[in-house]
Design a protein around this motif. Structure first.
Motif, mmCIF file in Angstrom:
data_model
loop_
_atom_site.group_PDB
_atom_site.id
_atom_site.type_symbol
_atom_site.label_atom_id
_atom_site.label_comp_id
_atom_site.label_asym_id
_atom_site.label_seq_id
_atom_site.Cartn_x
_atom_site.Cartn_y
_atom_site.Cartn_z
ATOM 1 N N SER A 21 25.074 41.318 34.301
ATOM 2 C CA SER A 21 25.793 40.478 35.268
ATOM 3 C C SER A 21 25.014 39.205 35.580
ATOM 4 C CB SER A 21 26.074 41.262 36.551
ATOM 5 O OG SER A 21 24.877 41.707 37.154
ATOM 6 N N ARG A 25 26.407 35.386 35.007
ATOM 7 C CA ARG A 25 26.351 34.345 36.046
ATOM 8 C C ARG A 25 25.620 33.102 35.543
ATOM 9 N NH1 ARG A 25 25.056 39.067 39.173
ATOM 10 N NH2 ARG A 25 26.795 39.625 40.579
ATOM 11 N N ASP A 47 35.267 42.130 40.208
ATOM 12 C CA ASP A 47 34.560 41.421 41.279
ATOM 13 C C ASP A 47 33.688 40.307 40.705
ATOM 14 O OD1 ASP A 47 35.690 43.077 43.165
ATOM 15 O OD2 ASP A 47 33.913 44.338 43.422
ATOM 16 N N LEU A 48 33.009 40.591 39.591
ATOM 17 C CA LEU A 48 32.164 39.570 38.964
ATOM 18 C C LEU A 48 33.012 38.420 38.433
ATOM 19 C CD1 LEU A 48 29.417 38.568 37.952
ATOM 20 C CD2 LEU A 48 29.726 40.040 35.933
ATOM 21 N N GLN A 50 35.853 37.419 39.581
ATOM 22 C CA GLN A 50 36.310 36.645 40.737
ATOM 23 C C GLN A 50 35.186 35.770 41.281
ATOM 24 O OE1 GLN A 50 39.602 36.580 41.984
ATOM 25 N NE2 GLN A 50 38.661 34.748 42.881
ATOM 26 N N GLU A 51 33.980 36.314 41.338
ATOM 27 C CA GLU A 51 32.828 35.525 41.792
ATOM 28 C C GLU A 51 32.621 34.302 40.902
ATOM 29 O OE1 GLU A 51 27.988 35.969 41.679
ATOM 30 O OE2 GLU A 51 29.179 37.796 41.956
ATOM 31 N N ASP A 54 35.386 31.845 41.576
ATOM 32 C CA ASP A 54 35.164 31.148 42.847
ATOM 33 C C ASP A 54 34.122 30.043 42.697
ATOM 34 O OD1 ASP A 54 36.992 32.812 44.045
ATOM 35 O OD2 ASP A 54 35.496 34.143 44.938
ATOM 36 N N GLY A 55 33.234 30.201 41.726
ATOM 37 C CA GLY A 55 32.221 29.183 41.464
ATOM 38 C C GLY A 55 32.704 28.069 40.562
#
Length: 253
Positions: A21, A25, A47-48, A50-51, A54-55
């Motif tokens: 993960s 990122r 969730d990852l 979506q994160e 969002d970035g």
């Protein structure tokens, strides 16, 4: 991140693990789109994704049980169809069984090598043709310093990781002429949540580990991710067939 991966597509296996993960990122921050391959951890993968969204980056989730010999090619085909051909392949999926050598069954041995070595070979085999056609590619395998250090109760895992370093060198020889670099990143003692499931006394283990290292802190997943992002970048285009240890100086030879 100091390296630009804008316009690149990265396929990361084991993308919901602590190291995987962090790599995903790092790629997203560097401008790459990311295909997140996971097994049986859809909530974490979503969730990852979506994160990352969002970035301001793009990530898609792909479920894949890489223990099956047909899955690597199927995974690559799904990613190719949905997002395009990957420019970067990071094979971070694996498991960390702890079994005394005397108790290793043939099936357990085969299962460990299937995920920790054979799947890496099959993923590269699936990704390479499209990379050759574009005369560019980055393949980064995730090994372990234990391939050099050794440790009890991990004979199957260590054999697989040692084989992975050999596979990396062999592929670097074969693929370099096509503009594809192949390297291995070998983490040392990295603090990840999964550690709590296999280490009965984390505090005592950390004390022993820090005494082995030159850098007296635990490794972080981001330390590994930074090395992977560098090897995926254009700046690392003249590096091939290497194993980069990210271990705080645990192994110096």
């Amino acid at each position: 991140m100091p390296y630009s991966l804008k316009g690149r597509l990265a396929l990361v296996t084991g993308a919901t693990g602590g190291i995987g993960s962090a790599i995903a990122r790092a790629f997203a921050v560097s401008g790459a789109r990311v295909a997140l391959a996971h097994f049986d951890s859809a909530d974490d993968a979503n969730d990852l994704a979506q994160e990352i969204a969002d970035g301001g980056s793009v990530a898609e989730v792909f479920d894949a049980d890489l223990r099956s010999p047909t899955t690597p090619a199927e995974l690559h085909a799904r990613v190719h169809e949905w997002m395009g051909p990957p420019d970067i392949l990071v094979t971070a999926a694996g498991d960390y069984p702890r079994t005394p050598h005397a108790d290793l069954t043939r099936d357990r041995w085969s299962e460990c090598l299937s995920l920790n070595l054979t799947a890496h070979h099959l993923l590269a085999q699936a990704a390479v043709p499209a990379m050759i056609s574009r005369r560019h590619g980055r393949i980064i395998t995730i090994g372990s310093v234990l391939a050099s250090a050794g440790r009890h109760n991990l004979a199957d895992y260590i054999a697989a990781k040692a084989g992975l370093e050999g596979l990396t060198r062999a592929l670097a020889r074969e693929l370099g002429e096509h503009g594809i670099t192949v390297n291995c990143v070998a983490p040392g003692s990295i603090r990840v949540p999964a550690e709590d499931q296999v280490v009965p006394d984390t505090e005592a283990m950390e004390e022993r580990q820090l005494a082995r290292q030159c850098v007296r802190r635990r490794g972080r997943p981001e330390d590994v991710a930074s090395a992977v992002a560098f090897l995926a970048s254009d700046e690392a285009g003249f590096i091939a067939g290497q194993t980069l240890r990210v271990d705080g100086g645990w192994l110096l030879g």
